[in-house]
Enzyme design. Sequence first.
Site, PDB file in Angstrom:
ATOM      1  N   HIS A 150     -72.580  33.593 -77.900  1.00  0.00           N
ATOM      2  CA  HIS A 150     -71.609  34.714 -77.454  1.00  0.00           C
ATOM      3  C   HIS A 150     -70.999  35.398 -78.361  1.00  0.00           C
ATOM      4  CE1 HIS A 150     -67.873  35.364 -75.418  1.00  0.00           C
ATOM      5  NE2 HIS A 150     -68.166  34.696 -74.267  1.00  0.00           N
TER       6      HIS A 150
ATOM      7  N   LYS B  51     -63.845  28.750 -73.174  1.00  0.00           N
ATOM      8  CA  LYS B  51     -63.614  29.496 -74.447  1.00  0.00           C
ATOM      9  C   LYS B  51     -62.748  28.149 -75.111  1.00  0.00           C
ATOM     10  CE  LYS B  51     -63.974  34.047 -72.779  1.00  0.00           C
ATOM     11  NZ  LYS B  51     -63.940  35.325 -73.371  1.00  0.00           N
TER      12      LYS B  51
ATOM     13  N   GLU C  21     -73.995  40.404 -71.339  1.00  0.00           N
ATOM     14  CA  GLU C  21     -72.348  40.330 -71.630  1.00  0.00           C
ATOM     15  C   GLU C  21     -72.265  41.724 -72.464  1.00  0.00           C
ATOM     16  OE1 GLU C  21     -70.560  36.504 -70.612  1.00  0.00           O
ATOM     17  OE2 GLU C  21     -70.980  36.589 -72.810  1.00  0.00           O
TER      18      GLU C  21
ATOM     19  N   SER D 164     -65.539  39.991 -67.592  1.00  0.00           N
ATOM     20  CA  SER D 164     -64.423  40.120 -66.648  1.00  0.00           C
ATOM     21  C   SER D 164     -64.944  40.035 -65.051  1.00  0.00           C
ATOM     22  CB  SER D 164     -63.921  41.595 -66.947  1.00  0.00           C
ATOM     23  OG  SER D 164     -63.114  41.763 -68.125  1.00  0.00           O
TER      24      SER D 164
ATOM     25  N   ASN E  37     -67.157  29.654 -68.923  1.00  0.00           N
ATOM     26  CA  ASN E  37     -66.832  29.283 -70.351  1.00  0.00           C
ATOM     27  C   ASN E  37     -65.528  29.495 -70.394  1.00  0.00           C
ATOM     28  OD1 ASN E  37     -66.823  29.583 -72.958  1.00  0.00           O
ATOM     29  ND2 ASN E  37     -67.297  32.006 -73.026  1.00  0.00           N
TER      30      ASN E  37
ATOM     31  N   GLU F 265     -68.104  36.449 -78.918  1.00  0.00           N
ATOM     32  CA  GLU F 265     -66.905  36.189 -79.830  1.00  0.00           C
ATOM     33  C   GLU F 265     -67.421  35.398 -81.206  1.00  0.00           C
ATOM     34  OE1 GLU F 265     -64.883  34.288 -76.480  1.00  0.00           O
ATOM     35  OE2 GLU F 265     -64.633  36.246 -75.818  1.00  0.00           O
TER      36      GLU F 265
ATOM     37  N   GLY G 154     -63.301  39.936 -71.385  1.00  0.00           N
ATOM     38  CA  GLY G 154     -61.827  39.828 -71.411  1.00  0.00           C
ATOM     39  C   GLY G 154     -60.979  40.938 -71.378  1.00  0.00           C
TER      40      GLY G 154
HETATM   41  C1  PEP Z   1     -67.282  35.129 -71.481  1.00  0.00           C
HETATM   42  O1  PEP Z   1     -66.469  34.551 -72.322  1.00  0.00           O
HETATM   43  O2  PEP Z   1     -68.435  34.916 -71.797  1.00  0.00           O
HETATM   44  C2  PEP Z   1     -66.715  36.208 -70.600  1.00  0.00           C
HETATM   45  C3  PEP Z   1     -67.452  36.859 -69.714  1.00  0.00           C
HETATM   46  O3  PEP Z   1     -65.382  36.377 -70.479  1.00  0.00           O
HETATM   47  P1  PEP Z   1     -64.543  37.160 -69.226  1.00  0.00           P
HETATM   48  O4  PEP Z   1     -65.061  36.859 -67.975  1.00  0.00           O
HETATM   49  O5  PEP Z   1     -63.125  36.798 -69.389  1.00  0.00           O
HETATM   50  O6  PEP Z   1     -64.690  38.455 -69.581  1.00  0.00           O
END
Ligand code: PEP
Length: 265
Positions: A93, A11, A168, A215, A9, A95, A174
């Site tokens: 997601h 983003k 998630e 992460s 992803n 976000e 992040g």
């Molecule tokens: C994501 O954007 O789905 C995600 C898991 O981000 P990150 O790996 O940066 O935590």
Amino acid sequence: MRPIIIAANWKMNTTPSDAGPLAAAIAAVTDAPDVERVICPPYVCLAPVRDALAGTGVDVGAQNVHVRDAGAYTGEISAAMLAGLASWCIVGHSERRRDMGETDELIGRKVARCLESGLRPIWCVGEQLEDREAGRAEAVVREQVRLALVAGGLAGGAWAHTIVIAYEPVWAIGTGRTASGSDAAAMADAIRAALEANGWTHEQAQAVPVLYGGSVTASTIAEFLSEPCIDGALVGGASLKPDEMAGIVARAATTAAARRSAALR
Ligand code: PEP
């Protein structure tokens, strides 16, 4: 046997001029036929990424889709517009839940829209930190699953081989913090139990790949893939770095080979 999937992803990162070369660089260092690889760039980078990935075996995904096909929805993108550009789509997601107010009901309708349009949805679920600290993480995620299944009319489980669910935990995205492998595995079991509790058969629920996201890096992926009920990762920050992706996919290839030989025994 469920597939092993590593989805990137990106983003709101990359531009139409640098996305193609980055996608090509990632494809070149992640060649692993037993691992399904997907890169999800911003909409405006879908075409250059698609072109850069032609013939590499890496699929392209979008990061969002609207529930309608066309109309007065300024700034939105429909599934029909993604035809020929993407074969996967991230839905729900955290976000977008946070910034755009997306609800489980809307997310369920988006998952259904993807399925009707031939897009494979990567449907994201996950709890907030306060939910985990209060001991209600599994209840929150089970309810996210139930609400979306009802709203999307997905209670029958006919889509078991098409839907992918990404667990998630919001507090891990992040932040550099990850869930433990055992907590992620317990949540994968809870997600499949929620599918069964809402009209899916045991076999259908077991057929759905569940990814971990939050992460993930080349150094943390092993903890998740060593859990048999976790089938890959949705990777954010680290997915913009070819070296990280090389390490993540290499570990995924080891897991795919081990699961394949265990299944043949
Ligand atoms: C994501 O954007 O789905 C995600 C898991 O981000 P990150 O790996 O940066 O935590």
